[in-house]
Enzyme design. Structure first.
Site, PDB file in Angstrom:
ATOM      1  N   HIS A 165       3.225   4.960 -11.496  1.00  0.00           N
ATOM      2  CA  HIS A 165       3.043   3.968 -12.559  1.00  0.00           C
ATOM      3  C   HIS A 165       4.253   3.781 -13.024  1.00  0.00           C
ATOM      4  CE1 HIS A 165       1.329   1.395 -15.246  1.00  0.00           C
ATOM      5  NE2 HIS A 165       0.405   1.983 -15.974  1.00  0.00           N
ATOM      6  N   HIS A 217       2.793  -2.741  -4.963  1.00  0.00           N
ATOM      7  CA  HIS A 217       2.086  -2.831  -5.981  1.00  0.00           C
ATOM      8  C   HIS A 217       0.556  -3.143  -5.576  1.00  0.00           C
ATOM      9  CE1 HIS A 217       0.781  -4.298 -10.058  1.00  0.00           C
ATOM     10  NE2 HIS A 217       1.943  -3.972 -10.191  1.00  0.00           N
ATOM     11  N   ASP A 232       9.592  -2.304 -11.345  1.00  0.00           N
ATOM     12  CA  ASP A 232      10.616  -0.759 -11.586  1.00  0.00           C
ATOM     13  C   ASP A 232      11.738  -0.733 -10.733  1.00  0.00           C
ATOM     14  OD1 ASP A 232       9.003   0.236 -13.695  1.00  0.00           O
ATOM     15  OD2 ASP A 232       7.595   0.884 -12.176  1.00  0.00           O
TER      16      ASP A 232
HETATM   17  N1  ACO Z   1       6.883   2.444   0.254  1.00  0.00           N
HETATM   18  C1  ACO Z   1       6.622   2.415   1.664  1.00  0.00           C
HETATM   19  N2  ACO Z   1       5.322   2.012   2.081  1.00  0.00           N
HETATM   20  C2  ACO Z   1       4.474   1.557   1.170  1.00  0.00           C
HETATM   21  C3  ACO Z   1       4.763   1.535  -0.043  1.00  0.00           C
HETATM   22  C4  ACO Z   1       6.123   1.989  -0.577  1.00  0.00           C
HETATM   23  N3  ACO Z   1       6.480   1.969  -2.011  1.00  0.00           N
HETATM   24  N4  ACO Z   1       3.622   1.181  -0.744  1.00  0.00           N
HETATM   25  C5  ACO Z   1       2.630   1.068   0.121  1.00  0.00           C
HETATM   26  N5  ACO Z   1       3.418   1.192   1.134  1.00  0.00           N
HETATM   27  C6  ACO Z   1       2.594   1.150   2.720  1.00  0.00           C
HETATM   28  C7  ACO Z   1       1.283   2.103   2.553  1.00  0.00           C
HETATM   29  O1  ACO Z   1       1.706   3.311   3.334  1.00  0.00           O
HETATM   30  C8  ACO Z   1       0.269   1.530   3.513  1.00  0.00           C
HETATM   31  O2  ACO Z   1       0.835   1.644   4.703  1.00  0.00           O
HETATM   32  P1  ACO Z   1      -0.357   1.674   5.979  1.00  0.00           P
HETATM   33  O3  ACO Z   1      -1.270   0.517   5.716  1.00  0.00           O
HETATM   34  O4  ACO Z   1       0.474   1.392   7.235  1.00  0.00           O
HETATM   35  O5  ACO Z   1      -0.939   3.042   5.766  1.00  0.00           O
HETATM   36  C9  ACO Z   1       0.402   0.062   3.089  1.00  0.00           C
HETATM   37  O6  ACO Z   1       1.800  -0.215   2.435  1.00  0.00           O
HETATM   38  C10 ACO Z   1      -0.613  -0.388   1.836  1.00  0.00           C
HETATM   39  O7  ACO Z   1      -0.397   0.496   0.988  1.00  0.00           O
HETATM   40  P2  ACO Z   1      -1.491   1.340  -0.096  1.00  0.00           P
HETATM   41  O8  ACO Z   1      -0.891   2.684  -0.351  1.00  0.00           O
HETATM   42  O9  ACO Z   1      -2.700   1.132   0.134  1.00  0.00           O
HETATM   43  O10 ACO Z   1      -1.024   0.493  -1.473  1.00  0.00           O
HETATM   44  P3  ACO Z   1      -1.604   0.754  -2.775  1.00  0.00           P
HETATM   45  O11 ACO Z   1      -2.239  -0.456  -3.313  1.00  0.00           O
HETATM   46  O12 ACO Z   1      -2.652   1.928  -2.970  1.00  0.00           O
HETATM   47  O13 ACO Z   1      -0.297   1.288  -3.582  1.00  0.00           O
HETATM   48  C11 ACO Z   1       1.510   1.549  -5.031  1.00  0.00           C
HETATM   49  C12 ACO Z   1       0.086   0.821  -4.714  1.00  0.00           C
HETATM   50  C13 ACO Z   1       0.554   3.058  -5.610  1.00  0.00           C
HETATM   51  C14 ACO Z   1       2.148   1.120  -6.358  1.00  0.00           C
HETATM   52  C15 ACO Z   1       2.472   1.936  -4.006  1.00  0.00           C
HETATM   53  O14 ACO Z   1       2.905   0.966  -3.419  1.00  0.00           O
HETATM   54  C16 ACO Z   1       3.375   3.099  -4.432  1.00  0.00           C
HETATM   55  O15 ACO Z   1       3.201   4.164  -4.311  1.00  0.00           O
HETATM   56  N6  ACO Z   1       4.616   2.564  -4.704  1.00  0.00           N
HETATM   57  C17 ACO Z   1       5.806   3.148  -5.208  1.00  0.00           C
HETATM   58  C18 ACO Z   1       5.569   3.788  -6.403  1.00  0.00           C
HETATM   59  C19 ACO Z   1       6.018   2.712  -7.427  1.00  0.00           C
HETATM   60  O16 ACO Z   1       6.759   1.855  -7.430  1.00  0.00           O
HETATM   61  N7  ACO Z   1       5.137   2.556  -8.527  1.00  0.00           N
HETATM   62  C20 ACO Z   1       5.463   1.383  -9.663  1.00  0.00           C
HETATM   63  C21 ACO Z   1       4.147   0.579  -9.396  1.00  0.00           C
HETATM   64  S1  ACO Z   1       4.471  -0.999 -10.742  1.00  0.00           S
HETATM   65  C22 ACO Z   1       4.062  -0.202 -11.982  1.00  0.00           C
HETATM   66  O17 ACO Z   1       3.219   0.480 -12.323  1.00  0.00           O
HETATM   67  C23 ACO Z   1       4.827  -0.998 -13.199  1.00  0.00           C
END
Ligand code: ACO
Length: 377
Positions: free
Chosen positions: A220, A259, A313
């Site tokens: 987050h 996201h 971010d």
């Molecule tokens: N890098 C690479 N691959 C990613 C990323 C990432 N940051 N985020 C998601 N994916 C991939 C997953 O591995 C998944 O792949 P798959 O379908 O082959 O298994 C697919 O994209 C879907 O991802 P989910 O994990 O289901 O997406 P979710 O909605 O749960 O994740 C989250 C959202 C937690 C924000 C995630 O994108 C992440 O961890 N991002 C990095 C951390 C970040 O930047 N957080 C800030 C969010 S904005 C905020 O809070 C202000």
């Protein structure tokens, strides 16, 4: 078969008039007004009041709110003492969590959970978060805490308290814009946490302390700091492409992209990127900016089809870094802005409160019996 909404994805638990997000098209509005218009025209003070009131304020309302914030900028001496004596080297988010909880001990109104008290405490907390965060930074650097000035805006005064130097009009405007972009974002994890706490009719300080704990995590609010760690790890722009490809091959999550709601560019990241571009055109591209450009290109090419694009971010850290702010303070600054969204959301939710109490599908055994300690293997 019961459907489980893992991560509460797509679960609607309340109504809200504050923030609308269309994740597929990258749209974010507050009170129906696009975030780009808020960023261009408004201030942290105005957006905070607009969300607390549920409508754009008049000039007179805004002037009164501004005066209220200024009147509440100072923090109690007892809290300044606590901040000064916090252990060195703790993360500023730990320090902020403790400071806000302690502030609650000093507020005689803290246990009042009526609507008027929630609002009055919100105004005080919006004003004081800034002073607390600046004080934490000064104390950690072994410097004197700087008292707030009443002639500066909320953004300008924060930068002043942080550095001891009056910021330029350009720095103030930039920081104000960054705050505006972070004020609210629907039912994100920290806002939901604040609401969940408030739904038990707990007090505002408990709600905000819980929210700080939720914001702290790297999935987050902690992501902006993690992005800077990544940029430092990459080092130079020529290494960015190979670095990101290797991470993606290893299925490692890249910080600052992806996201839960946006499956396209986060509009806040576009505003920040536009700013970064203006700076790059004026002063040349910084190393950070060049690395980010490459990462964005590779991510969009390789995993854009999964709905993974830069989030807020991704670029915010470079903006703060341009302002000379240490990376450990990026997440506290997120809290400095989001406090207004947390307060407005708690006020809105508790206006028609219902205890939040979801359920889990039980998958454990159902036919067990107690075994005496001495009889267990
Ligand atoms: N890098 C690479 N691959 C990613 C990323 C990432 N940051 N985020 C998601 N994916 C991939 C997953 O591995 C998944 O792949 P798959 O379908 O082959 O298994 C697919 O994209 C879907 O991802 P989910 O994990 O289901 O997406 P979710 O909605 O749960 O994740 C989250 C959202 C937690 C924000 C995630 O994108 C992440 O961890 N991002 C990095 C951390 C970040 O930047 N957080 C800030 C969010 S904005 C905020 O809070 C202000």
């Amino acid at each position: 078969m019961t459907n489980i909404a893992k991560g509460l994805e797509g679960v609607l638990f309340t109504e809200s008039k504050l923030t609308f997000i269309n994740g597929a098209e990258g749209v974010l509005t507050h009170l129906g007004i696009p975030i780009q218009e808020w960023a261009e025209n408004s201030t942290f003070e105005e957006l905070s009041l607009a969300l607390l009131n549920g409508q754009l304020p008049t000039a007179a309302q805004l002037a009164t709110f501004d005066a209220d914030l200024k009147a509440n900028r100072a923090i109690p001496d007892a809290l300044a003492q606590v901040i000064t004596h916090m252990p060195r080297g703790v993360h500023p988010m730990q320090a902020l969590r403790t400071a806000v909880s302690y502030l609650g001990l000093l507020d005689p109104q803290s246990e009042d959970t009526g609507a008027e008290a929630r609002r009055a405490i919100s105004v005080r907390m919006i004003a004081q978060f800034s002073t607390i965060i600046a004080a934490i930074s000064r104390a950690q650097e072994g410097k004197e805490i700087v008292a707030p000035r009443m002639d500066l805006t909320h953004a300008g005064n924060f930068l002043y308290m942080l550095t001891g130097k009056e910021p330029t009009a350009e720095q103030t405007r930039l920081f104000d814009m960054a705050l505006v972009l972070h004020v609210d974002h629907g039912m994100n994890a920290s806002t939901f946490t604040a609401i969940a706490t408030s739904s038990t009719l707990s007090d505002m300080y408990s709600c905000m302390t819980s929210a700080i704990g939720a914001l702290k995590g790297p999935l987050h609010g902690g992501a902006n700091e993690a992005v800077m760690d990544m940029l430092d790890e990459v080092g130079t722009p020529d290494k960015a492409e190979a670095y990101i490809n290797a991470k993606l091959d290893a299925k490692t999550k890249i910080m600052g992209v992806g996201h839960r709601v946006y499956k396209y560019f986060d509009p806040r990241s576009r505003v920040l990127r536009d700013y970064a571009e203006v700076v790059a055109n004026k002063e040349g591209k910084s190393t950070y900016y060049q690395i980010l450009e490459t990462i964005e290109k590779v991510v969009v090419e390789r995993i854009g089809s999964k709905g993974i694009y830069p989030n807020v971010d991704f670029y915010s850290g470079t903006v703060y870094s341009d302002l000379g702010i240490r990376k450990e303070f990026f997440t506290p600054i997120f809290a400095l802005a989001r406090i207004s969204g947390w307060c407005a959301s708690v006020i809105e939710y508790t206006g028609d409160n219902r205890l939040l109490r979801p359920d889990a599908v039980y998958t454990g055994v159902t036919d067990a019996h107690y075994v005496q300690l001495q009889d267990r293997q």
